[in-house]
Design a protein around this motif. Structure first.
Motif, PDB file in Angstrom:
ATOM      1  N   UNK A 160       0.847  -1.220   0.031  1.00  0.00           N
ATOM      2  CA  UNK A 160       0.154   0.109  -0.052  1.00  0.00           C
ATOM      3  C   UNK A 160       0.876   1.269  -0.119  1.00  0.00           C
ATOM      4  N   UNK A 161       2.072   1.051   0.681  1.00  0.00           N
ATOM      5  CA  UNK A 161       2.815   2.558   0.721  1.00  0.00           C
ATOM      6  C   UNK A 161       3.111   3.322  -0.797  1.00  0.00           C
ATOM      7  N   UNK A 162       3.445   2.459  -1.841  1.00  0.00           N
ATOM      8  CA  UNK A 162       3.679   3.124  -2.863  1.00  0.00           C
ATOM      9  C   UNK A 162       2.441   4.051  -3.163  1.00  0.00           C
ATOM     10  N   UNK A 163       1.331   3.614  -3.120  1.00  0.00           N
ATOM     11  CA  UNK A 163      -0.007   4.274  -3.583  1.00  0.00           C
ATOM     12  C   UNK A 163      -0.211   5.405  -2.521  1.00  0.00           C
ATOM     13  N   UNK A 164      -0.199   5.150  -1.293  1.00  0.00           N
ATOM     14  CA  UNK A 164       0.126   6.016  -0.275  1.00  0.00           C
ATOM     15  C   UNK A 164       1.095   7.210  -0.446  1.00  0.00           C
ATOM     16  N   UNK A 217       2.097   8.347  -3.397  1.00  0.00           N
ATOM     17  CA  UNK A 217       1.734   8.926  -4.524  1.00  0.00           C
ATOM     18  C   UNK A 217       0.435   9.766  -3.986  1.00  0.00           C
ATOM     19  N   UNK A 218      -0.376   9.167  -3.371  1.00  0.00           N
ATOM     20  CA  UNK A 218      -1.570  10.011  -2.546  1.00  0.00           C
ATOM     21  C   UNK A 218      -0.918  11.318  -1.851  1.00  0.00           C
ATOM     22  N   UNK A 219      -0.023  11.060  -1.233  1.00  0.00           N
ATOM     23  CA  UNK A 219       0.800  12.328  -0.529  1.00  0.00           C
ATOM     24  C   UNK A 219       1.444  13.289  -1.505  1.00  0.00           C
ATOM     25  N   UNK A 220       1.758  12.875  -2.632  1.00  0.00           N
ATOM     26  CA  UNK A 220       2.627  13.796  -3.538  1.00  0.00           C
ATOM     27  C   UNK A 220       3.885  13.579  -3.381  1.00  0.00           C
ATOM     28  N   UNK A 252       8.737   6.766  -4.897  1.00  0.00           N
ATOM     29  CA  UNK A 252       7.965   5.855  -4.097  1.00  0.00           C
ATOM     30  C   UNK A 252       8.664   5.005  -3.354  1.00  0.00           C
ATOM     31  N   UNK A 253      10.112   4.970  -3.414  1.00  0.00           N
ATOM     32  CA  UNK A 253      11.106   4.165  -2.636  1.00  0.00           C
ATOM     33  C   UNK A 253      11.608   4.974  -1.394  1.00  0.00           C
ATOM     34  N   UNK A 254      11.110   5.910  -1.447  1.00  0.00           N
ATOM     35  CA  UNK A 254      11.601   7.086  -0.212  1.00  0.00           C
ATOM     36  C   UNK A 254      11.236   6.522   1.019  1.00  0.00           C
TER      37      UNK A 254
END
Length: 392
Positions: free
Chosen positions: A230-234, A236-239, A243-245
């Protein structure tokens, strides 16, 4: 006074270096896979990216544990790294949904084999009273790979086509294999590889001595499956562009605490350290659920990393404490079966709960927090057996 511990030999260092490259290889591609699968037309299958991987890893554990105890630790590690090398090369050639999902399933055999052999190798070369510390150091290198992989992968994907990312992962795996060639085998009485070794008896599937720590691990790593899915999509949701950060942040935060947790578990016991780890896991999931900014998410990532850093080496040391020398591979395989099951189920459940609806993010992470609470509850009912070193 020596700076390095006595068990930090050239073989131990080479093993750690190989672990760094191995974990970098398969983690390098993870943050980009949800978007890649969506581009292939398989957005509804995001939950399978991790669950298929962990399913095959779990299914292979009884075999890798038995083979590690029979033919040696190094061949088992070599096979897993070789799977990473080959499968990463095949991703660009099977760019359709069913082909991608098939490769994810096969790719999981890599972690079904290599970590089993690695943990058994460490247990072979490290004194009983230093196992927690040694597991902390070895897992630190694996964590460095888990941090470097996604960060480098995100950078590569932002500049070059994703095919270059897959080839980079394959190249990293071959470096891990080359290092393993330099190691000396630690299994004294080896058997030749034969078909009969792949036939498992009922008592070879699970090592009952290590069920308690394995059960705690299952509930603890449910959150890990949620994060991976879920974190990759989350993000992106937070801008957040890279996505690997989050993966880099939580993994880096786990590094130092692994050494502290390993030593603490050697001195004070495994269960007290694991209770602290599960509390941190619960807290991190709650913080992620209510994160609305990049800063808040990264702060939760630090807490999540502390939980992972305490959990990993301590659980491995607890499992080794309870295992017999002759069945060490089987015991570690059992631990990893529960690990893969927890991550896989966490991935499937989170994908189902999320359903590509942003309003479901909070529900997903609070569910993960509740599973960590179950792990904490189990730890208050489990007694830590007196440690011993059996003579078998």
């Amino acid at each position: 006074m020596k700076f390095l511990p006595s068990f930090f030999t050239i073989d131990f260092f080479l093993l750690c270096a190989s672990s760094f490259l191995f974990f970098s290889s398969f983690n390098m591609i993870i943050p980009e896979l949800p978007a890649y699968l969506t581009s292939l037309g398989g957005a509804e299958y995001k939950g399978l990216i991790i669950s298929l991987f962990t399913l095959s890893a779990g299914l292979s554990r009884p075999f890798s544990g038995k083979l590690a105890d029979k033919i040696g630790r190094i061949p088992v590690m070599m096979f897993g790294a070789s799977v990473c090398f080959v499968i990463s090369l095949l991703y660009p050639l099977m760019s359709f949904v069913s082909g991608f999902l098939f490769l994810r399933f096969i790719h999981g055999f890599s972690t079904g084999f290599t970590p089993t052999g690695t943990s058994a190798y460490v247990a072979d070369i490290v004194p009983f009273q230093r196992r927690g510390e040694a597991m902390g150091i070895q897992s630190l290198f694996g964590s460095l790979g888990m941090a470097a992989g996604p960060a480098i992968g995100g950078w590569i994907a932002s500049i070059w086509p994703i095919e270059i990312l897959f080839y980079s992962a394959s190249f990293t795996a071959i470096l891990s294999i080359l290092i393993l060639l330099k190691l000396k085998e630690t299994l004294e009485e080896k058997e030749p590889l034969r078909l009969g070794l792949f036939k498992l008896k009922r008592d070879e599937l699970i090592e009952k001595r290590v069920l308690a720590p394995s059960l705690v691990l299952f509930f603890s790593v449910f959150s890990f499956g949620v994060v991976l899915t879920i974190i990759p999509d989350f993000s992106a949701h937070l801008g957040i562009a890279n996505k690997g950060l989050f993966f880099a942040v939580f993994t880096l935060s786990s590094l130092g605490i692994r050494l502290i947790a390993g030593k603490a578990s050697d001195r004070y016991g495994r269960i007290p350290v694991l209770r602290a780890a599960t509390l941190f896991m619960m807290g991190s999931m709650v913080l992620i659920a209510f994160s609305e900014t990049k800063t808040a998410l990264m702060g939760a990532g630090v807490m999540f990393g502390c939980a992972v850093g305490m959990n990993s080496p301590t659980t491995a040391a607890w499992v080794i404490d309870r295992s017999l020398n002759a069945y060490r591979g089987r015991a570690l395989a059992t631990m990893y079966i529960f690990l893969e099951a927890g991550i896989g189920i966490g991935a499937v459940v989170s994908g189902w709960l999320f359903a590509n609806e942003v309003e479901n993010f909070k529900l997903v992470f609070l569910t993960a927090a509740s599973m960590a609470a179950v792990a904490l509850l189990v730890l208050f009912f489990v007694k830590e057996k007196t440690r011993f070193e059996d003579k078998l």
